[in-house]
Design a protein around this motif. Sequence first.
Motif, PDB file in Angstrom:
ATOM      1  N   THR A 235     -11.251  53.888 -30.141  1.00  0.00           N
ATOM      2  CA  THR A 235     -10.025  52.912 -29.841  1.00  0.00           C
ATOM      3  C   THR A 235     -10.221  52.703 -28.557  1.00  0.00           C
ATOM      4  O   THR A 235     -10.260  53.628 -27.457  1.00  0.00           O
ATOM      5  CB  THR A 235      -8.762  53.223 -30.105  1.00  0.00           C
ATOM      6  OG1 THR A 235      -8.735  53.382 -31.774  1.00  0.00           O
ATOM      7  CG2 THR A 235      -7.756  52.325 -29.913  1.00  0.00           C
ATOM      8  N   ILE A 236      -9.949  51.461 -27.997  1.00  0.00           N
ATOM      9  CA  ILE A 236     -10.297  51.106 -26.296  1.00  0.00           C
ATOM     10  C   ILE A 236      -8.780  50.587 -26.267  1.00  0.00           C
ATOM     11  O   ILE A 236      -8.134  49.906 -26.917  1.00  0.00           O
ATOM     12  CB  ILE A 236     -11.106  50.211 -25.911  1.00  0.00           C
ATOM     13  CG1 ILE A 236     -11.185  50.026 -24.492  1.00  0.00           C
ATOM     14  CG2 ILE A 236     -11.017  48.990 -26.792  1.00  0.00           C
ATOM     15  CD1 ILE A 236     -12.320  49.479 -23.785  1.00  0.00           C
ATOM     16  N   ARG A 237      -7.959  51.172 -25.125  1.00  0.00           N
ATOM     17  CA  ARG A 237      -6.634  50.826 -24.820  1.00  0.00           C
ATOM     18  C   ARG A 237      -6.749  49.961 -23.352  1.00  0.00           C
ATOM     19  O   ARG A 237      -6.872  50.714 -22.491  1.00  0.00           O
ATOM     20  CB  ARG A 237      -5.656  52.147 -24.887  1.00  0.00           C
ATOM     21  CG  ARG A 237      -5.586  52.700 -26.099  1.00  0.00           C
ATOM     22  CD  ARG A 237      -4.554  53.904 -25.967  1.00  0.00           C
ATOM     23  NE  ARG A 237      -4.251  54.436 -27.321  1.00  0.00           N
ATOM     24  CZ  ARG A 237      -5.037  55.420 -27.911  1.00  0.00           C
ATOM     25  NH1 ARG A 237      -5.781  56.267 -26.791  1.00  0.00           N
ATOM     26  NH2 ARG A 237      -4.498  55.897 -29.161  1.00  0.00           N
ATOM     27  N   ILE A 238      -6.287  48.978 -23.621  1.00  0.00           N
ATOM     28  CA  ILE A 238      -6.357  48.011 -22.032  1.00  0.00           C
ATOM     29  C   ILE A 238      -4.715  47.669 -21.772  1.00  0.00           C
ATOM     30  O   ILE A 238      -4.040  47.071 -22.668  1.00  0.00           O
ATOM     31  CB  ILE A 238      -6.970  46.738 -22.458  1.00  0.00           C
ATOM     32  CG1 ILE A 238      -8.412  47.072 -22.933  1.00  0.00           C
ATOM     33  CG2 ILE A 238      -7.144  46.053 -21.328  1.00  0.00           C
ATOM     34  CD1 ILE A 238      -9.500  45.911 -23.351  1.00  0.00           C
ATOM     35  N   PRO A 239      -4.504  47.940 -20.499  1.00  0.00           N
ATOM     36  CA  PRO A 239      -3.243  47.494 -20.012  1.00  0.00           C
ATOM     37  C   PRO A 239      -3.100  45.871 -20.112  1.00  0.00           C
ATOM     38  O   PRO A 239      -3.914  45.161 -20.148  1.00  0.00           O
ATOM     39  CB  PRO A 239      -3.137  47.872 -18.545  1.00  0.00           C
ATOM     40  CG  PRO A 239      -4.294  49.013 -18.562  1.00  0.00           C
ATOM     41  CD  PRO A 239      -5.223  48.807 -19.486  1.00  0.00           C
ATOM     42  N   GLY A 240      -1.629  45.543 -20.267  1.00  0.00           N
ATOM     43  CA  GLY A 240      -1.419  44.183 -20.482  1.00  0.00           C
ATOM     44  C   GLY A 240      -0.964  43.596 -19.277  1.00  0.00           C
ATOM     45  O   GLY A 240      -0.554  42.387 -19.215  1.00  0.00           O
ATOM     46  N   HIS A 241      -1.328  44.233 -17.809  1.00  0.00           N
ATOM     47  CA  HIS A 241      -0.759  43.611 -16.637  1.00  0.00           C
ATOM     48  C   HIS A 241      -1.804  42.649 -16.070  1.00  0.00           C
ATOM     49  O   HIS A 241      -1.454  41.984 -15.098  1.00  0.00           O
ATOM     50  CB  HIS A 241      -0.514  44.753 -15.740  1.00  0.00           C
ATOM     51  CG  HIS A 241      -1.647  45.536 -15.547  1.00  0.00           C
ATOM     52  ND1 HIS A 241      -2.717  45.162 -14.523  1.00  0.00           N
ATOM     53  CD2 HIS A 241      -2.015  47.043 -15.710  1.00  0.00           C
ATOM     54  CE1 HIS A 241      -3.605  46.058 -14.227  1.00  0.00           C
ATOM     55  NE2 HIS A 241      -3.206  46.835 -14.968  1.00  0.00           N
ATOM     56  N   TYR A 242      -3.095  42.433 -16.812  1.00  0.00           N
ATOM     57  CA  TYR A 242      -3.896  41.540 -16.088  1.00  0.00           C
ATOM     58  C   TYR A 242      -3.624  40.052 -16.398  1.00  0.00           C
ATOM     59  O   TYR A 242      -3.232  39.764 -17.498  1.00  0.00           O
ATOM     60  CB  TYR A 242      -5.474  41.822 -16.761  1.00  0.00           C
ATOM     61  CG  TYR A 242      -5.884  43.186 -16.476  1.00  0.00           C
ATOM     62  CD1 TYR A 242      -6.372  43.350 -15.403  1.00  0.00           C
ATOM     63  CD2 TYR A 242      -5.982  44.193 -17.710  1.00  0.00           C
ATOM     64  CE1 TYR A 242      -7.003  44.636 -14.948  1.00  0.00           C
ATOM     65  CE2 TYR A 242      -6.468  45.315 -17.232  1.00  0.00           C
ATOM     66  CZ  TYR A 242      -6.731  45.693 -15.972  1.00  0.00           C
ATOM     67  OH  TYR A 242      -7.485  46.859 -15.593  1.00  0.00           O
ATOM     68  N   LYS A 243      -3.790  39.351 -15.204  1.00  0.00           N
ATOM     69  CA  LYS A 243      -3.185  37.968 -15.343  1.00  0.00           C
ATOM     70  C   LYS A 243      -4.537  36.952 -14.903  1.00  0.00           C
ATOM     71  O   LYS A 243      -4.148  35.861 -15.159  1.00  0.00           O
ATOM     72  CB  LYS A 243      -2.261  37.539 -14.036  1.00  0.00           C
ATOM     73  CG  LYS A 243      -0.906  38.542 -14.258  1.00  0.00           C
ATOM     74  CD  LYS A 243      -0.368  38.353 -15.593  1.00  0.00           C
ATOM     75  CE  LYS A 243       1.179  39.094 -15.427  1.00  0.00           C
ATOM     76  NZ  LYS A 243       1.901  38.927 -16.874  1.00  0.00           N
ATOM     77  N   ASP A 244      -5.707  37.592 -14.671  1.00  0.00           N
ATOM     78  CA  ASP A 244      -6.769  36.851 -14.429  1.00  0.00           C
ATOM     79  C   ASP A 244      -7.932  37.717 -14.866  1.00  0.00           C
ATOM     80  O   ASP A 244      -7.981  38.951 -15.050  1.00  0.00           O
ATOM     81  CB  ASP A 244      -6.869  36.400 -13.025  1.00  0.00           C
ATOM     82  CG  ASP A 244      -7.261  37.600 -11.983  1.00  0.00           C
ATOM     83  OD1 ASP A 244      -8.228  38.059 -11.697  1.00  0.00           O
ATOM     84  OD2 ASP A 244      -6.042  38.225 -11.638  1.00  0.00           O
ATOM     85  N   TYR A 245      -9.269  36.845 -15.195  1.00  0.00           N
ATOM     86  CA  TYR A 245     -10.367  37.822 -15.830  1.00  0.00           C
ATOM     87  C   TYR A 245     -11.107  38.446 -14.802  1.00  0.00           C
ATOM     88  O   TYR A 245     -11.660  39.468 -15.051  1.00  0.00           O
ATOM     89  CB  TYR A 245     -11.193  36.413 -16.493  1.00  0.00           C
ATOM     90  CG  TYR A 245     -12.599  36.966 -16.916  1.00  0.00           C
ATOM     91  CD1 TYR A 245     -12.639  37.856 -17.951  1.00  0.00           C
ATOM     92  CD2 TYR A 245     -13.726  36.782 -15.991  1.00  0.00           C
ATOM     93  CE1 TYR A 245     -13.918  38.675 -18.339  1.00  0.00           C
ATOM     94  CE2 TYR A 245     -14.923  37.528 -16.618  1.00  0.00           C
ATOM     95  CZ  TYR A 245     -15.023  38.390 -17.570  1.00  0.00           C
ATOM     96  OH  TYR A 245     -16.288  38.847 -18.178  1.00  0.00           O
ATOM     97  N   THR A 246     -10.921  37.836 -13.407  1.00  0.00           N
ATOM     98  CA  THR A 246     -11.708  38.580 -12.451  1.00  0.00           C
ATOM     99  C   THR A 246     -11.332  40.043 -12.153  1.00  0.00           C
ATOM    100  O   THR A 246     -12.231  41.110 -12.097  1.00  0.00           O
ATOM    101  CB  THR A 246     -11.637  38.019 -11.100  1.00  0.00           C
ATOM    102  OG1 THR A 246     -12.252  36.389 -11.409  1.00  0.00           O
ATOM    103  CG2 THR A 246     -12.558  38.633 -10.324  1.00  0.00           C
ATOM    104  N   SER A 247      -9.945  40.355 -12.184  1.00  0.00           N
ATOM    105  CA  SER A 247      -9.637  41.650 -11.922  1.00  0.00           C
ATOM    106  C   SER A 247      -9.797  42.476 -13.168  1.00  0.00           C
ATOM    107  O   SER A 247     -10.130  43.538 -13.100  1.00  0.00           O
ATOM    108  CB  SER A 247      -7.994  41.601 -11.577  1.00  0.00           C
ATOM    109  OG  SER A 247      -7.204  40.995 -12.855  1.00  0.00           O
TER     110      SER A 247
END
Length: 422
Positions: A391-403
């Motif tokens: 399982t990969i857990r990704i934070p939801g704070h990303y607002k753009d693809y580059t970051s």
Amino acid sequence: MLLMLTVTILWLMWIPQICRNVPSAQMPFVLTSLKYMLPHVWQGWLTVTDPTKAISECADSFLRVHEMESPLLLSMDIRKSLAEQDMALISFYKRPNLEWGRPLNCQLEGDPAIGHGVNRFFFSTCMEKLRSGFCINFANSNHTRLFDGEPGHLVPSASHFLVESDMFMVAGRMIGHSFLHGGPCLQGLSRAVVHVLMGGSPETATVTLEDCPDLDIRGTISLLEGGSMLSEKDKQSVQELTYAWDLPPLTENNRRWLFDKLLIHAVIGRVMRQIKQLRRGLKETPLWTLATQRPDTVALLFPPETTGNISTGVLLQRITWPCEEDSDDDDCSVETRCRVSSYLLQFITNAKPTELTSLVKFWTGWEVLPPSLSVQVINGRHPTASTCFETIRIPGHYKDYTSFKNDILSCICTCQTGFGLV
């Protein structure tokens, strides 16, 4: 079932006859071989049509035989130097008379990861070290390669010191142990080396100039290819090489013969001891039984070199994406889950083969694609992975693809040093 029982009884009656005629010095090797050959009497891997399935069933059958035994313990401290980490691996695989089918308990000291993901990390590390080299000081070198040559044409190192140190025995045990636990294979071995390793004659091996790891020797041998006139300097280079390897001098009639002999010796002849020692290490594991009983599996057990064997389409098919019913994602809105999931989808679609391989390794602990993968969107700073549960857990704070891309690329690089480091 009656046929299996009959074969089993005949097999057990045959064992005493074998043992009576074996010298006592060779008895341990015979008993080991019998132990590894017995399980296929009850298992169907020998007759399974699909070689991939035969590999899996063979490994599973041998693991079941020893599943109740005490586990082997492999520990490595990632806070120590790379040399000390590599020596921990080598020391483990140098231990004699181990039953490699026993359960395995790996500990990665200095990292919070536990469980099967750590085991996967160790096997992946072992195969990577065999391909790229160990950070240890052998024979006055701070970086020791067991296999030399260009990708897809690796041959054992001609170093006699490595043979005397039983390093190719270590390599064979690593390869066989990884096979037992469904781990990655050693990619990129020369086809000629694999042919001889499996018992073929050097004279019948298909050897190419690309298999010769020494570029100077390769250049000299290549002078004999074709029919162009040789300068006196070129003839002198060839003569020096033939004298060094106890071959007759170059004449007008033996040019092609000499080309073949020099090439075989450069690739195979100089490393026969290494190949034999590698074979001895493999024979301590069931991989040797499988490869000799099922020759159709050899190409899968020793696959060619690939820059990345993870297919984008297959990877996407195996991912379970976040949905509204995911209780672990209650802190993140549906919009956030969709946005972050789309970033991951975009990354996978556009990633290079090597990046996909690193992503899967970060996700699961090794570069072997599992049947299913899970994605969770959480509150956090950086992407993390629960390798045991794939399982990969990704934070939801990303607002753009580059970051998002910058962070995911940074994170997947940490799989070389553990799971808890970013």
